[in-house]
Write an enzyme that holds these catalytic residues in place. Structure first.
Site, short mmCIF file in Angstrom:
data_model
loop_
_atom_site.label_atom_id
_atom_site.label_comp_id
_atom_site.label_asym_id
_atom_site.label_seq_id
_atom_site.Cartn_x
_atom_site.Cartn_y
_atom_site.Cartn_z
CB CYS A 14 -0.88 -0.02 1.24
SG CYS A 14 -1.76 1.51 1.53
CB CYS A 20 -1.50 4.34 7.41
SG CYS A 20 -2.66 3.30 8.29
CB CYS A 23 -0.97 -2.75 7.02
SG CYS A 23 -2.75 -2.73 6.81
CB CYS A 97 -7.91 1.23 3.21
SG CYS A 97 -7.09 0.06 4.30
CD GLN A 221 -15.05 -12.19 15.46
OE1 GLN A 221 -14.05 -11.63 15.05
NE2 GLN A 221 -15.09 -12.78 16.64
CG ASP A 319 -12.98 -15.19 21.47
OD1 ASP A 319 -11.80 -14.78 21.45
OD2 ASP A 319 -13.81 -14.92 20.58
CB CYS A 346 -7.16 -11.92 19.31
SG CYS A 346 -7.49 -11.08 20.87
#
Length: 391
Positions: A14, A20, A23, A97, A221, A319, A346
């Site tokens: 990108c 930014c 990412c 994006c 999600q 979770d 996560c």
């Protein structure tokens, strides 16, 4: 672990990646990203058992079904919209994006271009003047329904009817428009008050065969394509049947619990956030799931009282947030002694810490399955199956 790569620059990177900062793995091709995440998972988790090959995305672009843009002005007065630069409150102007839904991005750009015509001023944080703070767009990938949330600094939006009509003319795919009012000096995007300008004030979407109602504040999600793979793997490991009693700890709006309720005999969901519990109850009604009940409580406290009362669970799905589970919850889990624990994580670092504690309680790890939920970022999701060695 450093995300630096001495490989050639990713040709698909990108152009805004450095500005930014959202990412972190943009310097790598997607195949290289998966190898990096596999290695990271193995470094942290291999002492507990073999780490399966990471489940990647076939098309790792435009996967985010929720897009939020901050609005502001440059020093020269030009209106900009985009994301806050990582670790700052500086807006990086973004028109499209690589990770965001393309429909949502187009809606945000069109709203930005409509502002001068409707004499709508963007909010100035320093001066406390202006109206428009953020625009939030949520799209149901399965249903195609689209929600637009205009976040204003006050409820005074003089041309709201004309503005809404003009927006719908440009984007007839929009199914609801909501004005959210956030007058506070806060990092939170959404305020308490809302006014529905068009439609029902919510959208619905289908995930793993269950229908979920999504309101401006409800959690859903972000990557439904990979969520189906993640939950599918969790259900495969749980091996539920009509006599199974299941606890869905940290249940949120009931996504895992409702998927489990399709096969299990009885499901209990526990969640501390009362708004999420309300959403979970309405989602259960919407899916005609009469074998699931939700409780608003701390997961650790609930497990403790359940163990005290002799409640037995065949499977516990956990979770937890990125910070992982609490020691109190793990101690209560050991007392309740479910036959299986399916841990959805996560954050592999807090997962490794928690697995250390759980395996000391007589459980052994049977399966570790990483899933790439957020391509181009350094986040890694994992599903882990643990079974008890002795009762």
């Amino acid at each position: 672990m450093s995300t630096k790569s001495n490989l050639k620059t990713n040709p698909d990177a990108c152009p805004l990646a450095k500005k930014c900062g959202g990412c972190q793995l943009q310097n790598m091709t997607y195949d290289r990203q998966l190898r990096w995440k596999q290695a990271r998972s193995e470094i942290l988790l291999k002492k507990f058992g073999k780490v399966d090959r990471i489940i990647g995305m076939e098309s790792p672009y435009h996967y985010r079904n929720k897009v939020q843009a901050a609005f502001g002005r440059t020093r020269g007065g030009k209106i900009i919209s985009g994301v806050y630069q990582s670790g700052s409150h500086r807006i990086v102007s973004v028109d499209s994006c690589m990770t965001e839904d393309e429909t949502a991005d187009k809606i945000i750009v069109d709203i930005r271009e409509m502002l001068p015509k409707f004499k709508i001023w963007t909010y100035d944080e320093d001066k406390g003047t202006g109206f428009l703070r953020h625009v939030l767009v949520k799209r149901g990938f399965s249903s195609g329904e689209v929600m637009v949330v205009i976040v204003g600094a006050s409820g005074y939006f003089p041309m709201k009817k004309k503005f809404t009509a003009a927006l719908l003319e440009k984007h007839p795919e929009i199914t609801t428009v909501v004005l959210n009012i956030n007058p506070k000096d806060t990092n939170l995007v959404l305020g308490e008050r809302e006014e529905v300008l068009y439609g029902e004030g919510y959208i619905e979407d289908t995930l793993c065969g269950c229908v979920f109602r999504i309101s401006p504040k409800s959690f859903y999600q972000i990557n439904p394509v990979q969520t189906e793979k993640l939950y599918g793997k969790a259900m495969e490991l749980a091996e539920l049947h009509e006599n199974s009693t299941v606890l869905d700890a940290y249940c949120g709006i009931g996504t895992i619990g409702l998927v489990a309720a399709k096969k299990a005999g009885r499901v209990i969901g526990v969640e501390l956030n009362p708004d999420a519990v309300r959403d979970a109850i309405s989602n259960a009604k919407r899916n005609k799931a009469d074998n699931i009940r939700f409780f608003c409580a701390d997961a650790g406290d609930f497990m403790e009282s359940a163990a005290h009362e002799g409640e037995k669970f065949d499977v516990v799905f956990m979770d937890p947030p990125r910070s992982g589970s609490s020691k109190k919850f793990i101690d209560s889990l050991a007392k309740a002694a479910p036959k299986k624990i399916v841990y959805i994580s996560c954050n592999p670092e807090t997962l490794a810490r928690d697995l250390e504690l759980i395996t000391r309680k007589g459980y052994s790890v049977q399966k570790i399955c990483p899933v790439d939920m957020f391509p181009h970022t350094n986040h890694i999701e994992c599903v882990v199956l643990l079974t008890i060695e002795h009762k």
